[in-house]
Design a protein around this motif. Structure first.
Motif, short mmCIF file in Angstrom:
data_model
loop_
_atom_site.label_atom_id
_atom_site.label_comp_id
_atom_site.label_asym_id
_atom_site.label_seq_id
_atom_site.Cartn_x
_atom_site.Cartn_y
_atom_site.Cartn_z
N ASN A 127 0.82 -1.22 0.00
CA ASN A 127 0.00 0.00 0.00
C ASN A 127 0.85 1.27 0.00
O ASN A 127 0.48 2.29 0.59
N TRP A 128 1.99 1.22 -0.65
CA TRP A 128 2.88 2.36 -0.75
C TRP A 128 2.76 2.96 -2.13
O TRP A 128 2.64 2.23 -3.13
N THR A 129 2.80 4.29 -2.24
CA THR A 129 2.64 4.97 -3.52
C THR A 129 3.91 5.75 -3.84
O THR A 129 4.39 6.53 -3.00
N LEU A 130 4.42 5.55 -5.02
CA LEU A 130 5.58 6.29 -5.49
C LEU A 130 5.12 7.55 -6.21
O LEU A 130 4.26 7.50 -7.09
N LYS A 131 5.69 8.70 -5.83
CA LYS A 131 5.33 9.99 -6.42
C LYS A 131 6.55 10.59 -7.10
O LYS A 131 7.63 10.65 -6.51
N VAL A 132 6.34 11.02 -8.34
CA VAL A 132 7.41 11.62 -9.14
C VAL A 132 6.91 12.98 -9.62
O VAL A 132 5.84 13.07 -10.24
N LEU A 133 7.70 14.02 -9.34
CA LEU A 133 7.35 15.38 -9.73
C LEU A 133 8.18 15.77 -10.94
O LEU A 133 9.40 15.55 -10.98
N CYS A 134 7.55 16.37 -11.94
CA CYS A 134 8.26 16.77 -13.15
C CYS A 134 7.66 18.06 -13.69
O CYS A 134 6.50 18.38 -13.43
N ARG A 135 8.50 18.79 -14.43
CA ARG A 135 8.03 19.97 -15.16
C ARG A 135 7.87 19.59 -16.62
O ARG A 135 8.82 19.11 -17.25
N LEU A 136 6.68 19.79 -17.15
CA LEU A 136 6.34 19.30 -18.49
C LEU A 136 7.06 20.10 -19.57
O LEU A 136 7.09 21.34 -19.54
N ALA A 137 7.63 19.37 -20.50
CA ALA A 137 8.26 19.93 -21.68
C ALA A 137 8.02 18.98 -22.84
O ALA A 137 8.01 17.75 -22.67
#
Length: 335
Positions: A127-137
């Protein structure tokens, strides 16, 4: 003697024959009265009170009572003709109805665009969630443990949709909140976590339009929350003694503001002034400033108290965040 017995037998036989004939006649008369209709038995349905009274009345009055009872009986509801559903239209001066409804959808109703931030979530084990933050290009690619996803496949999609990576894994794409951005943005110094910042904001009782002083810009986490709390008419003074922390805080703040303006209809206030200077030498700069609240996030907060105290308004709050191994809020000073 024999004659007497014969006489008694004759009398008994005559009585039995008469009783049987009378019972048969009574049963026939009770089952079939003069009108030819069988009477109701005790085990049959009993008469209603109205039927009992009507049988006691003359035929003319009984018919009148029956007509009155039929007229007073409730009629079944008639089916009403179905009406067409009326369309509710919101009228906005100078705007067409369809455009008015589209304008009330909210600031986050549009699709992803290049230059804004996107948060990708992928479920993991336990029940663990991986989060990835990115700036769209347009030419960039999102890399995750579940595979690759080109940014051009994200741009133009509405937030909240599931997209598949090159490995077939599903990613949930949405816009990040301020809490999530603070936890995933680049860090130099250890940040103040959102739960601690919320406690500080509550202690300082910050309102829109206030002027707040912050010492220790760090990575810019506290500056972002203070910027939102004071609003467009407020002001935040953020002092930092280290140049690398100063530059990183400015960069994180600028990236959040630019992404916010692309993905939202309203602008994020540009109300934070980052100052590269030691707070202990800034007494002359604060003489003409009236502070509504002060937040000290530094190793030696006692060095800043003589400087910020003269500029703090009467009844203002100076909150001290002292970072230790357990990262807890140690104390607050009310002035």
């Amino acid at each position: 003697m024999r004659a007497w017995r014969a006489l008694r037998r004759a009398a008994a036989s005559s009585c039995s024959s008469s009783s049987s004939s009378s019972s048969s006649s009574s049963s026939s008369s009770s089952s079939f009265p003069a009108d030819g209709k069988p009477r109701r038995r005790a085990w049959e349905t009993s008469l209603s009170p109205l039927e009992r009274v009507r049988r006691l009345l003359p035929p003319e009055e009984a018919a009148a009572v029956a007509r009155g009872a039929a007229a007073a009986a409730p009629q079944p509801p008639q089916a009403r003709p179905e009406k067409e559903e009326e369309e509710v239209v919101v009228e906005v001066p100078g705007v067409a109805p369809r455009q008015a409804l589209a304008g009330t959808a909210g600031p986050r109703s549009g699709p992803f665009r290049a230059g804004e931030l996107a948060l990708a979530e992928m479920p993991r084990k336990n029940n663990w969630t991986l989060k990835v933050l990115c700036r769209l290009a347009a030419e960039a690619v999102l890399s995750s443990p579940g595979g690759l996803l080109p940014h051009r496949d994200i741009i133009g999609q509405l937030p909240g949709q599931m997209l598949r990576t090159s490995a077939g894994k599903r990613l949930l794409l949405r816009r990040p909140s301020l809490d999530e951005y603070v936890l995933l943005m680049p860090r130099g110094a250890t940040i103040a976590y959102p739960k601690d910042i919320s406690a500080l904001l509550t202690m300082m009782d910050i309102h829109p339009g206030d002027t707040v002083l912050e010492t220790g810009s760090g990575s810019g986490a506290m500056s972002l929350f203070l910027s939102r709390a004071v609003g467009p008419k407020g002001r935040v003074l953020s002092y930092e003694i280290r140049e690398d922390h100063h530059n990183l805080a400015k960069k994180n703040y600028r990236h959040w503001r630019s992404a916010w303006e692309i993905g939202h209809t309203d602008e994020w206030p540009d109300n934070v002034e980052f100052i590269l200077k030691d707070i202990s030498t800034a007494a002359a700069d604060l003489k003409s400033v009236t502070l509504d609240a002060v937040a000290l996030d530094m190793l030696d907060p006692q060095c800043a108290l003589p400087v910020v105290h003269p500029s703090l308004k009467q009844g203002g709050v100076c909150a001290v965040y002292l970072a230790k191994q357990n990262t807890e809020l140690q104390a607050s000073l009310f002035v």
